[in-house]
Scaffold this motif. Structure first.
Motif, PDB file in Angstrom:
ATOM      1  N   PHE A   1      -4.846  -2.667  -6.807  1.00  0.00           N
ATOM      2  CA  PHE A   1      -3.568  -2.047  -7.150  1.00  0.00           C
ATOM      3  C   PHE A   1      -2.421  -3.042  -7.013  1.00  0.00           C
ATOM      4  O   PHE A   1      -1.508  -3.066  -7.830  1.00  0.00           O
ATOM      5  CB  PHE A   1      -3.337  -0.831  -6.249  1.00  0.00           C
ATOM      6  CG  PHE A   1      -1.981  -0.201  -6.404  1.00  0.00           C
ATOM      7  CD1 PHE A   1      -1.720   0.641  -7.478  1.00  0.00           C
ATOM      8  CD2 PHE A   1      -0.962  -0.440  -5.501  1.00  0.00           C
ATOM      9  CE1 PHE A   1      -0.468   1.243  -7.642  1.00  0.00           C
ATOM     10  CE2 PHE A   1       0.287   0.146  -5.641  1.00  0.00           C
ATOM     11  CZ  PHE A   1       0.525   0.990  -6.705  1.00  0.00           C
ATOM     12  N   GLN A   2      -2.476  -3.881  -5.993  1.00  0.00           N
ATOM     13  CA  GLN A   2      -1.370  -4.800  -5.720  1.00  0.00           C
ATOM     14  C   GLN A   2      -1.093  -5.764  -6.860  1.00  0.00           C
ATOM     15  O   GLN A   2       0.040  -6.195  -7.046  1.00  0.00           O
ATOM     16  CB  GLN A   2      -1.658  -5.594  -4.448  1.00  0.00           C
ATOM     17  CG  GLN A   2      -1.511  -4.762  -3.196  1.00  0.00           C
ATOM     18  CD  GLN A   2      -2.020  -5.474  -1.949  1.00  0.00           C
ATOM     19  OE1 GLN A   2      -2.007  -4.914  -0.904  1.00  0.00           O
ATOM     20  NE2 GLN A   2      -2.450  -6.715  -2.080  1.00  0.00           N
ATOM     21  N   ARG A   3      -2.114  -6.118  -7.612  1.00  0.00           N
ATOM     22  CA  ARG A   3      -1.898  -7.144  -8.629  1.00  0.00           C
ATOM     23  C   ARG A   3      -1.026  -6.648  -9.772  1.00  0.00           C
ATOM     24  O   ARG A   3      -0.535  -7.454 -10.568  1.00  0.00           O
ATOM     25  CB  ARG A   3      -3.231  -7.637  -9.192  1.00  0.00           C
ATOM     26  CG  ARG A   3      -4.023  -6.600  -9.977  1.00  0.00           C
ATOM     27  CD  ARG A   3      -5.332  -7.187 -10.471  1.00  0.00           C
ATOM     28  NE  ARG A   3      -6.102  -6.179 -11.179  1.00  0.00           N
ATOM     29  CZ  ARG A   3      -6.934  -6.453 -12.173  1.00  0.00           C
ATOM     30  NH1 ARG A   3      -7.086  -7.691 -12.579  1.00  0.00           N
ATOM     31  NH2 ARG A   3      -7.613  -5.487 -12.760  1.00  0.00           N
TER      32      ARG A   3
ATOM     33  N   ASN B   1       0.860  -1.179   0.000  1.00  0.00           N
ATOM     34  CA  ASN B   1       0.000   0.000   0.000  1.00  0.00           C
ATOM     35  C   ASN B   1       0.894   1.227   0.000  1.00  0.00           C
ATOM     36  O   ASN B   1       1.625   1.469   0.968  1.00  0.00           O
ATOM     37  CB  ASN B   1      -0.887  -0.036   1.254  1.00  0.00           C
ATOM     38  CG  ASN B   1      -1.782   1.183   1.390  1.00  0.00           C
ATOM     39  OD1 ASN B   1      -1.568   2.206   0.745  1.00  0.00           O
ATOM     40  ND2 ASN B   1      -2.780   1.075   2.249  1.00  0.00           N
ATOM     41  N   PRO B   2       0.886   2.049  -1.069  1.00  0.00           N
ATOM     42  CA  PRO B   2       1.798   3.196  -1.149  1.00  0.00           C
ATOM     43  C   PRO B   2       1.521   4.292  -0.129  1.00  0.00           C
ATOM     44  O   PRO B   2       2.269   5.262  -0.062  1.00  0.00           O
ATOM     45  CB  PRO B   2       1.593   3.712  -2.577  1.00  0.00           C
ATOM     46  CG  PRO B   2       0.242   3.223  -2.975  1.00  0.00           C
ATOM     47  CD  PRO B   2       0.072   1.906  -2.289  1.00  0.00           C
ATOM     48  N   LEU B   3       0.472   4.141   0.658  1.00  0.00           N
ATOM     49  CA  LEU B   3       0.211   5.090   1.735  1.00  0.00           C
ATOM     50  C   LEU B   3       0.793   4.608   3.063  1.00  0.00           C
ATOM     51  O   LEU B   3       0.570   5.235   4.106  1.00  0.00           O
ATOM     52  CB  LEU B   3      -1.294   5.332   1.880  1.00  0.00           C
ATOM     53  CG  LEU B   3      -1.992   5.927   0.659  1.00  0.00           C
ATOM     54  CD1 LEU B   3      -3.469   6.169   0.946  1.00  0.00           C
ATOM     55  CD2 LEU B   3      -1.319   7.219   0.202  1.00  0.00           C
TER      56      LEU B   3
ATOM     57  N   SER C   1     -10.963   8.487  -2.566  1.00  0.00           N
ATOM     58  CA  SER C   1     -10.010   8.276  -1.482  1.00  0.00           C
ATOM     59  C   SER C   1      -9.710   6.787  -1.412  1.00  0.00           C
ATOM     60  O   SER C   1     -10.530   6.009  -0.892  1.00  0.00           O
ATOM     61  CB  SER C   1     -10.587   8.764  -0.139  1.00  0.00           C
ATOM     62  OG  SER C   1     -10.839  10.151  -0.192  1.00  0.00           O
ATOM     63  N   PRO C   2      -8.575   6.365  -1.952  1.00  0.00           N
ATOM     64  CA  PRO C   2      -8.290   4.919  -1.997  1.00  0.00           C
ATOM     65  C   PRO C   2      -8.124   4.351  -0.599  1.00  0.00           C
ATOM     66  O   PRO C   2      -7.408   4.903   0.235  1.00  0.00           O
ATOM     67  CB  PRO C   2      -6.989   4.854  -2.796  1.00  0.00           C
ATOM     68  CG  PRO C   2      -6.338   6.190  -2.591  1.00  0.00           C
ATOM     69  CD  PRO C   2      -7.477   7.167  -2.502  1.00  0.00           C
TER      70      PRO C   2
ATOM     71  N   LEU D   1      -2.325   7.120  -7.395  1.00  0.00           N
ATOM     72  CA  LEU D   1      -2.733   8.118  -6.406  1.00  0.00           C
ATOM     73  C   LEU D   1      -3.153   9.428  -7.068  1.00  0.00           C
ATOM     74  O   LEU D   1      -4.096  10.093  -6.627  1.00  0.00           O
ATOM     75  CB  LEU D   1      -1.609   8.357  -5.400  1.00  0.00           C
ATOM     76  CG  LEU D   1      -1.254   7.163  -4.509  1.00  0.00           C
ATOM     77  CD1 LEU D   1      -0.053   7.486  -3.634  1.00  0.00           C
ATOM     78  CD2 LEU D   1      -2.450   6.730  -3.659  1.00  0.00           C
ATOM     79  N   ARG D   2      -2.460   9.783  -8.129  1.00  0.00           N
ATOM     80  CA  ARG D   2      -2.806  11.005  -8.853  1.00  0.00           C
ATOM     81  C   ARG D   2      -4.196  10.879  -9.498  1.00  0.00           C
ATOM     82  O   ARG D   2      -5.023  11.788  -9.421  1.00  0.00           O
ATOM     83  CB  ARG D   2      -1.749  11.291  -9.911  1.00  0.00           C
ATOM     84  CG  ARG D   2      -2.073  12.396 -10.899  1.00  0.00           C
ATOM     85  CD  ARG D   2      -2.075  13.762 -10.290  1.00  0.00           C
ATOM     86  NE  ARG D   2      -2.298  14.791 -11.319  1.00  0.00           N
ATOM     87  CZ  ARG D   2      -2.755  15.992 -11.072  1.00  0.00           C
ATOM     88  NH1 ARG D   2      -3.008  16.370  -9.831  1.00  0.00           N
ATOM     89  NH2 ARG D   2      -2.936  16.855 -12.051  1.00  0.00           N
ATOM     90  N   LEU D   3      -4.470   9.743 -10.134  1.00  0.00           N
ATOM     91  CA  LEU D   3      -5.774   9.527 -10.759  1.00  0.00           C
ATOM     92  C   LEU D   3      -6.877   9.507  -9.720  1.00  0.00           C
ATOM     93  O   LEU D   3      -7.977  10.035  -9.952  1.00  0.00           O
ATOM     94  CB  LEU D   3      -5.764   8.227 -11.561  1.00  0.00           C
ATOM     95  CG  LEU D   3      -5.007   8.271 -12.885  1.00  0.00           C
ATOM     96  CD1 LEU D   3      -4.791   6.859 -13.420  1.00  0.00           C
ATOM     97  CD2 LEU D   3      -5.755   9.114 -13.917  1.00  0.00           C
ATOM     98  N   CYS D   4      -6.599   8.896  -8.566  1.00  0.00           N
ATOM     99  CA  CYS D   4      -7.608   8.878  -7.499  1.00  0.00           C
ATOM    100  C   CYS D   4      -7.932  10.292  -7.045  1.00  0.00           C
ATOM    101  O   CYS D   4      -9.104  10.632  -6.827  1.00  0.00           O
ATOM    102  CB  CYS D   4      -7.114   8.035  -6.323  1.00  0.00           C
ATOM    103  SG  CYS D   4      -7.200   6.253  -6.599  1.00  0.00           S
ATOM    104  N   ARG D   5      -6.911  11.133  -6.909  1.00  0.00           N
ATOM    105  CA  ARG D   5      -7.164  12.518  -6.513  1.00  0.00           C
ATOM    106  C   ARG D   5      -7.965  13.242  -7.592  1.00  0.00           C
ATOM    107  O   ARG D   5      -8.918  13.973  -7.284  1.00  0.00           O
ATOM    108  CB  ARG D   5      -5.849  13.252  -6.252  1.00  0.00           C
ATOM    109  CG  ARG D   5      -6.069  14.734  -5.966  1.00  0.00           C
ATOM    110  CD  ARG D   5      -4.792  15.442  -5.568  1.00  0.00           C
ATOM    111  NE  ARG D   5      -4.335  15.044  -4.238  1.00  0.00           N
ATOM    112  CZ  ARG D   5      -3.235  15.523  -3.661  1.00  0.00           C
ATOM    113  NH1 ARG D   5      -2.472  16.396  -4.310  1.00  0.00           N
ATOM    114  NH2 ARG D   5      -2.893  15.130  -2.450  1.00  0.00           N
TER     115      ARG D   5
END
Length: 297
Positions: free
Chosen positions: A293-295, A250-252, A286-287, A277-281
């Motif tokens: 994502f992990q796959r 998880n990059p957070l 809010s991921p 993360l940029r696309l989510c913003r």
């Protein structure tokens, strides 16, 4: 606070593109990786307590992939962004090299737009050489039945699926695209779709005078190819929730960046985190669940 020496990394990325054009165009991945890390910091896409870890990844990357020279900051190449976009659109007929021409161009232009560092004629010539190399390269391999094979994207059936590419539709595409886990672990194609699609979405917003839907066909050709490759796979094992440990990669979280220090997977840990993360913003999301994502890692 962002370190004042962030321009060091920007200049490093410019020089890496120049030196990549002279030796191995794929080394430009490291320029993109450094830009991704810098922009993760600048845009505050990760919690503040992770910034030191991300800086450690920056330092490690530039030390392990050192340039031979420093970027020569001299006379600026006139109208660099517009000239780069014209160059890119001229070659939009190719779906080779997984869209790396679009990805490299996006990263570079995004980085330069945030700084006062001039883009030089040497940098423009380097990017032209790299993009010509991508246009002439093959379509890249795809993992099928445990082997890396090359499939001509012009020779596969069209899925007919077309989207109006937006941050929302691109994230939905990534989340919903079904691909056997062993195929994705073999070639990380979904990550290419993430970064390629992200680059197109951003450039459509910033360079709308040049980019309409003319960069989309290469992305859809890649999606068609992956859908076709699925039909060739004999072992139909699709990733399920039970195959991923919830909360890891998880990059957070700090563990993600600690793992990247050990093995960044050719910088993919950096670029994929930034794009996601940029696309989510951009999509106003809010991921919280990173199993999809992990796959791609």
């Amino acid at each position: 606070m962002i370190d004042l020496d962030i321009d060091f990394y920007r200049k490093w990325a410019c020089q890496k593109m120049i030196e990549s054009s002279q030796s191995n165009m794929w080394e430009g991945h490291w320029a993109c990786a450094v830009i991704a890390l810098a922009e993760l910091l600048e845009e505050k896409l990760v919690p503040a307590e992770l910034e030191d870890l991300i800086r450690k990844n920056l330092v490690k990357t530039v030390e392990e992939h050192a340039n031979e020279q420093q970027y020569r900051v001299n006379k600026e190449y006139e109208d660099f962004p517009a000239q780069m976009m014209r160059l890119l659109v001229q070659k939009n007929h190719t779906c080779h090299a997984l869209g790396h021409d679009v990805i490299y161009t996006f990263y570079l232009l995004s980085m330069l737009s945030r700084s006062d560092i001039p883009a030089t004629a040497e940098l423009f010539d380097a990017m032209g050489k790299i993009n010509s190399g991508f246009a002439a390269s093959g379509p890249g391999f795809v993992t099928v039945n445990g082997e890396n094979i090359v499939i001509d994207p012009d020779g596969v059936p069209h899925t007919g699926a077309r989207l109006q590419l937006t941050p929302e539709t691109l994230l939905d595409l990534l989340h919903n695209f079904q691909r056997p886990v062993q195929m994705e672990k073999g070639d990380m194609q979904l990550g290419h779709i993430l970064t390629h699609g992200h680059a197109i979405v951003e450039m459509k917003q910033v360079y709308r005078h040049y980019v309409h839907d003319n960069l989309d066909p290469a992305l859809y050709a890649r999606i068609n190819l992956l859908a076709y490759a699925n039909t060739l796979e004999e072992k139909r094992v699709v990733e399920s929730d039970s195959m991923v440990t919830e909360g890891e990669l998880n990059p957070l979280e700090a563990s993600y960046w600690e793992q990247a220090l050990v093995e960044s997977r050719h910088g993919h840990f950096y670029k994929y985190a930034y794009s996601y993360l940029r696309l989510c913003r951009m999509a106003g999301r809010s991921p919280s669940d990173f199993r999809v994502f992990q796959r791609i890692l």
